[in-house]
Design a protein around this motif. Structure first.
Motif, PDB file in Angstrom:
ATOM      1  N   VAL A 285     -29.402  -0.853   3.077  1.00  0.00           N
ATOM      2  CA  VAL A 285     -28.406  -0.089   2.302  1.00  0.00           C
ATOM      3  C   VAL A 285     -27.067  -0.817   2.370  1.00  0.00           C
ATOM      4  CG1 VAL A 285     -27.111   2.091   2.232  1.00  0.00           C
ATOM      5  CG2 VAL A 285     -29.579   2.115   2.660  1.00  0.00           C
ATOM      6  N   TYR A 314     -24.372   1.945  -7.196  1.00  0.00           N
ATOM      7  CA  TYR A 314     -25.000   2.085  -5.882  1.00  0.00           C
ATOM      8  C   TYR A 314     -24.079   2.838  -4.914  1.00  0.00           C
ATOM      9  CZ  TYR A 314     -28.203   1.170  -2.074  1.00  0.00           C
ATOM     10  OH  TYR A 314     -29.095   1.337  -1.038  1.00  0.00           O
ATOM     11  N   ALA A 317     -24.519   6.339  -5.625  1.00  0.00           N
ATOM     12  CA  ALA A 317     -25.808   6.821  -5.113  1.00  0.00           C
ATOM     13  C   ALA A 317     -25.747   7.029  -3.595  1.00  0.00           C
ATOM     14  CB  ALA A 317     -26.912   5.828  -5.476  1.00  0.00           C
ATOM     15  N   VAL A 318     -25.057   6.123  -2.886  1.00  0.00           N
ATOM     16  CA  VAL A 318     -24.933   6.263  -1.427  1.00  0.00           C
ATOM     17  C   VAL A 318     -24.155   7.543  -1.093  1.00  0.00           C
ATOM     18  CG1 VAL A 318     -23.845   5.269   0.637  1.00  0.00           C
ATOM     19  CG2 VAL A 318     -25.178   3.803  -0.892  1.00  0.00           C
ATOM     20  N   GLU A 321     -26.403  10.574  -1.892  1.00  0.00           N
ATOM     21  CA  GLU A 321     -27.486  10.747  -0.904  1.00  0.00           C
ATOM     22  C   GLU A 321     -26.914  11.266   0.426  1.00  0.00           C
ATOM     23  OE1 GLU A 321     -30.508  11.088  -1.153  1.00  0.00           O
ATOM     24  OE2 GLU A 321     -31.706  10.133   0.397  1.00  0.00           O
ATOM     25  N   THR A 322     -25.699  10.822   0.766  1.00  0.00           N
ATOM     26  CA  THR A 322     -25.042  11.324   1.985  1.00  0.00           C
ATOM     27  C   THR A 322     -24.819  12.834   1.873  1.00  0.00           C
ATOM     28  OG1 THR A 322     -23.911   9.216   2.295  1.00  0.00           O
ATOM     29  CG2 THR A 322     -22.945  11.120   3.408  1.00  0.00           C
ATOM     30  N   PRO A 376     -30.811   6.159  -1.238  1.00  0.00           N
ATOM     31  CA  PRO A 376     -29.870   6.311  -2.348  1.00  0.00           C
ATOM     32  C   PRO A 376     -30.522   6.073  -3.704  1.00  0.00           C
ATOM     33  CG  PRO A 376     -28.957   4.877  -0.649  1.00  0.00           C
ATOM     34  CD  PRO A 376     -30.371   5.146  -0.266  1.00  0.00           C
TER      35      PRO A 376
END
Ligand code: HEM
Length: 470
Positions: A285, A314, A317-318, A321-322, A376
């Motif tokens: 990641v 990205y 997305a990170v 997802e967090t 993610p």
């Protein structure tokens, strides 16, 4: 009145587990009863229906316009005892709508993007206090960044004696209410009694008084020296007038200020600490993210616009997802049924209370296969509906700071990751736990700076974007 799937655990045990380990309680209940069940854990300890079905969530969170549901502020008494009766969280209906209209622009669009330079400077200042190879607590750092950012947004300053005092007092107050006992004190009215200097409520009241003194003294000073050129949130609120031409009272200003100061920092600080954990826990990641951030600065057509950071796929997305895997807010505020209706096949009567369960929705296998895995890519492969991915709740009470919080996370992460090489000190699996009214890492996330990365391009990006906006 019959309620869907009343959970067969003694009420006392439900309450205890709600304070000590709410996530395991929720997971056990959904395993046994599915995506709608009833617990006795509302702030008044009356039954509350917990919903994690996206179709039902859409019905509930969009149900205000049809009059089927309401989002009553008086039911948020847990927060009301901190923020006061005039807080956005405590008020309802037209009064709530009007106050949101006033505050919303401060957290969106060009106004929001104009804070990028400030966030970057604050991040640089806080990170600059750290020494290479010396372990630091990630949460302390992210808390300092988000607290200074919100103080700056609200008051227009983050330096000086008042800001420092405010920072210390807010930190102390958050620590006091962050233990399971502190959360119980806010939920359970009978614990809100002063049993002497050792009791958490006594400490809470004293801290609240000190914070109030600071807030009221700032309000008084501003009333004496009105400055129409200021664009901070306090100035915005002080210049607002209702239909009768009345301005906000001192008490209303105080309640709103405290709401934004607390809601705006604890949440973002926790999300940022989790993001740094996941990025450094999972090398793949980190590599992918760094490659994306570095390419931003190689692409000269992008590097004069802070919008470019906001749009990095990205990075987005990170952050998502967090906020999915361990959402900071376990559930929405309470919603109330106003007309007889059906939800997920169950008849509900007026007066029924509901929580939208953010945590359980984000853990659904059918939406997020292998939900305990941090991946993610899910957010690149699929577009989730606002009722499948709802870290900021939804409908009339959707978090007013949602866009800003995501923006702040991105600016801080880009600044830190492009300037420093960091490592986690311990290679442990950090689990979530209750921290006051939200969830947070159960054990400290300690990190070290191992070196500096080339940051010359990064500085030029932020300076350019700052001057472009000012
Ligand atoms: C990662 C950061 C954040 C998360 C996860 C978060 C989450 C939430 C959630 C779940 C709600 C309840 C929504 C509902 O009932 O439907 C909420 C409401 C709220 N949030 Fe946030 N929040 C965050 C950051 C912020 C920030 C930065 C601010 C302010 C600067 C803020 C201010 C508020 C306020 C004032 C409300 C109440 C809104 C209303 O009653 O109309 N939050 N937030």
């Amino acid at each position: 009145m019959a309620l869907p799937n009343p959970v067969k655990i003694p009420t006392f045990v439900q309450i205890l587990r709600w304070f000590v380990s709410p996530l395991s309680l929720l997971e056990e209940c959904t395993k046994n009863y599915g995506d709608i069940f009833t617990l006795s854990v509302s702030p008044q300890l009356t039954p509350v229906v917990i919903v994690s079905n996206p179709v039902a969530l859409q019905q509930i969170l969009t149900g205000d316009s049809s009059g089927n549901f309401s989002a009553p502020g008086y039911k948020n008494s847990t927060f009301g005892s901190i923020f006061g009766p005039s807080s956005l969280i405590s008020i309802s209906s037209t009064e709530h709508q009007r106050q949101r209209q006033l505050l919303t622009p401060a957290f969106h669009g060009d106004r929001m993007r104009s804070y990028a330079g400030t966030i970057r400077d604050i991040t640089e200042g806080v990170m600059g206090t750290l020494e290479t190879d010396k372990s630091f607590s990630t949460r302390d750092i992210t808390q300092a960044i988000s607290l200074r950012t919100i103080v700056k947004l609200v008051f227009g300053f983050y330096e000086g004696e008042s800001a420092k005092q405010m920072e210390n007092l807010l930190n102390e107050m958050l620590n006091n209410i962050s233990s399971p006992g502190g959360a119980a004190m806010l939920y359970l009215r009978f614990l809100q009694r002063d049993w002497g200097s050792w009791s958490p409520w006594n400490k809470h009241i004293k801290l609240q008084q000190e914070i109030d003194n600071l807030l009221y003294s700032e309000i008084k000073q501003r009333r004496k020296q009105a400055d129409t050129s200021k664009s901070d949130i306090l100035s915005l609120m002080m210049s607002a007038r209702d239909e009768a031409g009345e301005s906000m009272s001192d008490q209303e200003l105080r309640d709103e200020l405290l709401t934004l100061l607390i809601a705006g920092q604890e949440t973002t600080a926790t999300a940022l600490a989790w993001a740094l954990y996941w990025i450094h826990k999972l090398p793949a990641v980190r590599e992918k993210l760094l490659a994306e951030i570095d390419s931003l600065y190689e692409n000269s057509s992008d590097n004069s616009d802070i919008n470019a950071i906001n749009k990095l796929p990205y990075l987005n997305a990170v952050c998502c997802e967090t906020l999915r895997i361990y959402p900071v807010a376990m559930q929405t505020f309470i919603r109330r049924v106003e007309k007889p209706l059906q939800i997920s096949g169950y008849d509900l009567q007026p007066g029924t209370l509901l929580y939208g369960s953010v945590y359980l929705t984000h853990q659904r296998q059918d939406l997020y296969p292998e939900p305990k895995q941090f991946r993610p890519e899910r957010f690149l492969e699929k577009q989730f509906s606002p009722y499948e991915f709802l870290p900021f709740g939804g409908g009339v009470r959707r978090c007013i700071g949602a866009a800003f919080a995501l923006f702040e996370m991105k600016v801080v992460l880009v600044k830190i990751l492009s300037t420093y090489s960091l490592n986690l000190v311990d290679n442990i699996e950090v689990q979530p736990k209750r921290r006051g009214l939200v969830t947070a890492p159960a054990s400290p996330i300690n990190m070290v700076i191992t070196g500096r990365r080339n940051s010359s391009n990064i500085n030029s990006l932020s300076q350019d974007s700052l001057s472009a906006r000012s």
